[in-house]
Design a protein around this motif. Sequence first.
Motif, PDB file in Angstrom:
ATOM      1  N   UNK A  44      -4.099  13.722  -3.852  1.00  0.00           N
ATOM      2  CA  UNK A  44      -3.747  12.307  -3.779  1.00  0.00           C
ATOM      3  C   UNK A  44      -3.351  11.926  -2.352  1.00  0.00           C
ATOM      4  N   UNK A  45      -2.527  12.768  -1.735  1.00  0.00           N
ATOM      5  CA  UNK A  45      -2.096  12.517  -0.356  1.00  0.00           C
ATOM      6  C   UNK A  45      -3.280  12.564   0.590  1.00  0.00           C
ATOM      7  N   UNK A  46      -4.161  13.522   0.412  1.00  0.00           N
ATOM      8  CA  UNK A  46      -5.361  13.614   1.253  1.00  0.00           C
ATOM      9  C   UNK A  46      -6.208  12.351   1.109  1.00  0.00           C
ATOM     10  N   UNK A  47      -6.346  11.862  -0.131  1.00  0.00           N
ATOM     11  CA  UNK A  47      -7.127  10.649  -0.362  1.00  0.00           C
ATOM     12  C   UNK A  47      -6.546   9.450   0.359  1.00  0.00           C
ATOM     13  N   UNK A  48      -5.230   9.289   0.284  1.00  0.00           N
ATOM     14  CA  UNK A  48      -4.569   8.180   0.971  1.00  0.00           C
ATOM     15  C   UNK A  48      -4.720   8.299   2.480  1.00  0.00           C
ATOM     16  N   UNK A  49      -4.513   9.495   3.011  1.00  0.00           N
ATOM     17  CA  UNK A  49      -4.611   9.698   4.459  1.00  0.00           C
ATOM     18  C   UNK A  49      -6.028   9.415   4.956  1.00  0.00           C
ATOM     19  N   UNK A  50      -7.022   9.878   4.226  1.00  0.00           N
ATOM     20  CA  UNK A  50      -8.408   9.613   4.610  1.00  0.00           C
ATOM     21  C   UNK A  50      -8.703   8.116   4.563  1.00  0.00           C
ATOM     22  N   UNK A  51      -8.164   7.448   3.539  1.00  0.00           N
ATOM     23  CA  UNK A  51      -8.349   6.002   3.433  1.00  0.00           C
ATOM     24  C   UNK A  51      -7.711   5.280   4.624  1.00  0.00           C
ATOM     25  N   UNK A  52      -6.478   5.640   4.947  1.00  0.00           N
ATOM     26  CA  UNK A  52      -5.789   4.990   6.065  1.00  0.00           C
ATOM     27  C   UNK A  52      -6.552   5.170   7.372  1.00  0.00           C
TER      28      UNK A  52
ATOM     29  N   UNK B   2      -3.023  -4.296   8.740  1.00  0.00           N
ATOM     30  CA  UNK B   2      -1.655  -3.975   9.122  1.00  0.00           C
ATOM     31  C   UNK B   2      -0.973  -3.305   7.931  1.00  0.00           C
ATOM     32  N   UNK B   3      -0.203  -2.247   8.189  1.00  0.00           N
ATOM     33  CA  UNK B   3       0.533  -1.562   7.129  1.00  0.00           C
ATOM     34  C   UNK B   3       1.981  -2.045   7.126  1.00  0.00           C
ATOM     35  N   UNK B   4       2.449  -2.475   5.969  1.00  0.00           N
ATOM     36  CA  UNK B   4       3.845  -2.863   5.801  1.00  0.00           C
ATOM     37  C   UNK B   4       4.606  -1.695   5.163  1.00  0.00           C
ATOM     38  N   UNK B   5       5.738  -1.280   5.735  1.00  0.00           N
ATOM     39  CA  UNK B   5       6.519  -0.180   5.147  1.00  0.00           C
ATOM     40  C   UNK B   5       7.373  -0.674   3.984  1.00  0.00           C
ATOM     41  N   UNK B   6       6.717  -1.316   3.030  1.00  0.00           N
ATOM     42  CA  UNK B   6       7.384  -1.891   1.865  1.00  0.00           C
ATOM     43  C   UNK B   6       7.230  -0.940   0.686  1.00  0.00           C
ATOM     44  N   UNK B   7       8.334  -0.574   0.063  1.00  0.00           N
ATOM     45  CA  UNK B   7       8.317   0.409  -1.031  1.00  0.00           C
ATOM     46  C   UNK B   7       7.515   1.636  -0.617  1.00  0.00           C
ATOM     47  N   UNK B   8       6.315   1.759  -1.162  1.00  0.00           N
ATOM     48  CA  UNK B   8       5.497   2.950  -0.962  1.00  0.00           C
ATOM     49  C   UNK B   8       4.389   2.728   0.071  1.00  0.00           C
ATOM     50  N   UNK B   9       4.485   1.613   0.802  1.00  0.00           N
ATOM     51  CA  UNK B   9       3.466   1.261   1.780  1.00  0.00           C
ATOM     52  C   UNK B   9       2.458   0.296   1.210  1.00  0.00           C
ATOM     53  N   UNK B  10       2.244  -0.829   1.884  1.00  0.00           N
ATOM     54  CA  UNK B  10       1.272  -1.846   1.450  1.00  0.00           C
ATOM     55  C   UNK B  10       0.446  -2.243   2.664  1.00  0.00           C
ATOM     56  N   UNK B  11      -0.868  -2.024   2.602  1.00  0.00           N
ATOM     57  CA  UNK B  11      -1.738  -2.390   3.712  1.00  0.00           C
ATOM     58  C   UNK B  11      -2.415  -3.722   3.425  1.00  0.00           C
ATOM     59  N   UNK B  12      -2.267  -4.652   4.363  1.00  0.00           N
ATOM     60  CA  UNK B  12      -2.951  -5.950   4.267  1.00  0.00           C
ATOM     61  C   UNK B  12      -4.220  -5.868   5.100  1.00  0.00           C
TER      62      UNK B  12
ATOM     63  N   UNK C  22      -7.824  -7.829   1.132  1.00  0.00           N
ATOM     64  CA  UNK C  22      -7.566  -6.695   0.257  1.00  0.00           C
ATOM     65  C   UNK C  22      -6.144  -6.215   0.522  1.00  0.00           C
ATOM     66  N   UNK C  23      -5.367  -6.059  -0.537  1.00  0.00           N
ATOM     67  CA  UNK C  23      -4.036  -5.473  -0.441  1.00  0.00           C
ATOM     68  C   UNK C  23      -4.125  -4.087  -1.048  1.00  0.00           C
ATOM     69  N   UNK C  24      -3.891  -3.064  -0.248  1.00  0.00           N
ATOM     70  CA  UNK C  24      -3.975  -1.684  -0.723  1.00  0.00           C
ATOM     71  C   UNK C  24      -2.568  -1.123  -0.882  1.00  0.00           C
ATOM     72  N   UNK C  25      -2.249  -0.684  -2.096  1.00  0.00           N
ATOM     73  CA  UNK C  25      -0.898  -0.221  -2.400  1.00  0.00           C
ATOM     74  C   UNK C  25      -0.755   1.277  -2.166  1.00  0.00           C
ATOM     75  N   UNK C  26       0.489   1.719  -1.997  1.00  0.00           N
ATOM     76  CA  UNK C  26       0.862   3.150  -1.912  1.00  0.00           C
ATOM     77  C   UNK C  26       0.306   3.853  -0.680  1.00  0.00           C
ATOM     78  N   UNK C  27       0.087   3.126   0.401  1.00  0.00           N
ATOM     79  CA  UNK C  27      -0.599   3.727   1.552  1.00  0.00           C
ATOM     80  C   UNK C  27       0.310   4.599   2.430  1.00  0.00           C
ATOM     81  N   UNK C  28       1.605   4.669   2.115  1.00  0.00           N
ATOM     82  CA  UNK C  28       2.479   5.633   2.792  1.00  0.00           C
ATOM     83  C   UNK C  28       2.861   6.774   1.850  1.00  0.00           C
TER      84      UNK C  28
END
Length: 212
Positions: free
Chosen positions: A178-186, A198-208, A157-163
């Motif tokens: 929206x920020x709360x949702x992302x933080x809870x997901x992370x 692993x979270x990649x600091x690419x653009x808006x954050x991409x979690x692999x 799963x690649x999750x976008x916008x995680x930062x």
Amino acid sequence: MVETQGIDEYILDHIDEQGDYLYRLYRATNIHTVHGRMASGHLQGRLLKMLVHMIRPKNILEIGTFSGYSAICMAEGLEEGGKVYTFEINDEMEDFTRPWIEGSSVADKIDFRIGDAYEEAPKLGIIFDMAFLDGNKRNYIEDYEMTLSILHPGGFILADNTLWDGHVIDPNYAKDQQTIGIDHFNTFVAKDERVEKVILPLRDGLTLIRKK
């Protein structure tokens, strides 16, 4: 300290080109949609294609088509017989997105559907090899759990916008839903022993995320 904009330009000058069609799609997305920067863009698009080449999935689930940029990029990396099933919940995007997908060179590898992936994807009866999670950030955990349930062991799963533009660590956004949702997901994924992540600091954050 390296100047961020300069290094971004350097990177784009030293990777594969996105091609004229994707360039025009990205430009049109920014001109004709309210949140144009939501489209993956050159760097992330080339990464998505490369990851598809590496993972070699047969079936990909995408939650959140938006303008179709990421779906096209992933389809470019698919082998013969592969398919991207992409869901967009906002039916107002269909008139913009469908012509761009159907006019692409990989249209036969993309199944574009208007609807809620959370409800509709399990009905396909497909066990996916890879998924790109890019829908409503408030529902990321729910979409993640659904996706895990129809993902092969060893699938990604690649999750976008995680930062989220750094908002996840900015106290000024502590009450933004929206920020709360992302933080809870992370936090949820970080503690989830069913997966490697692993979270990649690419653009808006991409979690692999890899399902064990």
